[in-house]
Write a protein that holds these residues in place. Sequence first.
Motif, short mmCIF file in Angstrom:
data_model
loop_
_atom_site.label_atom_id
_atom_site.label_comp_id
_atom_site.label_asym_id
_atom_site.label_seq_id
_atom_site.Cartn_x
_atom_site.Cartn_y
_atom_site.Cartn_z
N GLY A 191 70.84 58.35 30.40
CA GLY A 191 70.58 57.23 31.28
C GLY A 191 71.83 56.76 32.02
N ASN A 192 72.95 56.70 31.31
CA ASN A 192 74.20 56.28 31.94
C ASN A 192 74.69 57.30 32.96
N THR A 193 74.46 58.57 32.67
CA THR A 193 74.86 59.61 33.62
C THR A 193 74.08 59.47 34.92
N VAL A 194 72.77 59.31 34.81
CA VAL A 194 71.95 59.16 36.01
C VAL A 194 72.37 57.93 36.80
N ALA A 195 72.66 56.85 36.08
CA ALA A 195 73.00 55.59 36.75
C ALA A 195 74.41 55.58 37.33
N ASN A 196 75.36 56.26 36.66
CA ASN A 196 76.77 56.07 37.02
C ASN A 196 77.52 57.32 37.47
N THR A 197 77.13 58.49 36.97
CA THR A 197 77.94 59.68 37.22
C THR A 197 77.08 60.86 37.65
N ALA A 198 76.23 60.63 38.62
CA ALA A 198 75.34 61.70 39.10
C ALA A 198 74.97 61.47 40.55
N ILE A 199 74.57 62.54 41.22
CA ILE A 199 73.94 62.47 42.53
C ILE A 199 72.60 63.18 42.44
N VAL A 200 71.70 62.83 43.31
CA VAL A 200 70.40 63.49 43.30
C VAL A 200 70.55 64.91 43.85
N GLN A 201 70.07 65.87 43.10
CA GLN A 201 70.12 67.26 43.55
C GLN A 201 69.19 67.46 44.73
N PRO A 202 69.70 67.95 45.86
CA PRO A 202 68.84 68.16 47.03
C PRO A 202 67.68 69.11 46.71
N SER A 203 66.52 68.79 47.26
CA SER A 203 65.35 69.62 47.01
C SER A 203 64.86 70.32 48.28
N ILE A 204 65.61 70.17 49.39
CA ILE A 204 65.20 70.84 50.62
C ILE A 204 65.42 72.35 50.50
N PRO A 205 64.65 73.15 51.23
CA PRO A 205 64.76 74.61 51.09
C PRO A 205 66.18 75.14 51.33
#
Length: 426
Positions: free
Chosen positions: A370-384
């Motif tokens: 949870g802390n990683t998602v909130a503080n130390t992550a970016i959303v992985q792009p899902s575009i082709p």
Amino acid sequence: MKKILSLMLAGIMTVGLLAGCGTQSTNETQASGTGTGEATTAPVADPVDMTLTVWGPQEDQADENGWLPTMCQKFAAEHPEWNITWKYGVCSEGDAGKNVTADPSAAADVYFFANDQLGTLMQANAIAQLGGKYLDAVTADNSDSMIASVTGTDGGVYGVPFTANTWFMYYDKSIFSEEDIKSLDTMLEKGKVAFPLSNSWYLASFYVANGGTLFGDKGVDAAAGIQFGGENGTAVTAYLANLVANPNFVNDADGFGLDGLRNGTVAAIFSGSWDAANVQEALGENFGAAQLPTINLNGEAKQLKAFAGSKAIGVNPNCKNPEAAVALAVYLGSAEAQKAHYEMRQIIPCANSLLTDEAIKADVVAMAQGNTVANTAIVQPSIPEMGAYWTPAESLGKALVNGEITADNAAEKTEAFAASLNNAGL
């Protein structure tokens, strides 16, 4: 039909399977709105008969007491206006993009999917956009990162997240203190650290730490490309070359890191919740888990950023009973259903309202994720166009591990890497 669904998506997270999902089997159960659970006491005249097909992982429906059928029965009990016949099928989140798009008109009404398949599902018109009160319900209890993970290039939201998919750090508490784990460089002074540098999914975290971007700030601008070059990128490549040369660093491949934790030759690894049980067994009372550390680049602390995504529930825009399907998807992704998923299968929830739950707060792995998602992550792009990233990144990581890249040739290798990222597969 797609527009109608986008106005009503509020269902629970479920998945169904059709015969088209290979070797998966299908079973049917009848459920009226008068079953167990929080059913309405007032009689309902002439409930609407319908069949809902849900595709999901085998582990969620091993028997009638599994999480998926249990939640579906609760849903039916709360909706006596519908007399539902359930069809369940086995189709993992990772296979949904392939199986649903093979023939959307014959696929499940509701299905589980991994968010990196969103672009493929949208292109096939195989997933419905959420809207209205159902969209409000989903956005109200999810972080911006989780919503972004199911947001399409058109800005619409297309799924109900039920768990995050990312990686974080496991470490030996007898070697590293809570202060030590804030910095990777500090950790390397005290113990051996294994990191999967030759794995593309992990490598990007260093470049993103120093300002690198993938398809713009939101990961949906294909024209923006992947920007890992220039002075910032060169500084990262040089750092990584020196990292590989550090005797306390080891590339984690073929299970080396976990084996090292078991025999005491490694004190920290980077992985996800899927490895929690193995790491706990290896470290015992010294088991620790946390969000990602920083790295020291030219005297400045830069935060490593993992790719984060989600597993979510989608609704087929071709379904015959869109109102019920949408309601089911939102329910399955609700805090109530996520809590049951955690208790029955240890699936770590992502609902904001569960972050203060005492049982989840006491779960070191759940909090690290949870802390990683909130503080130390970016959303992985899902575009082709994201497909152009993986092979060049793997090649760079392997070249670093093999010593082919050094601080002296970092600029040249970085520019070649940056060029390949924006040409491969395009």
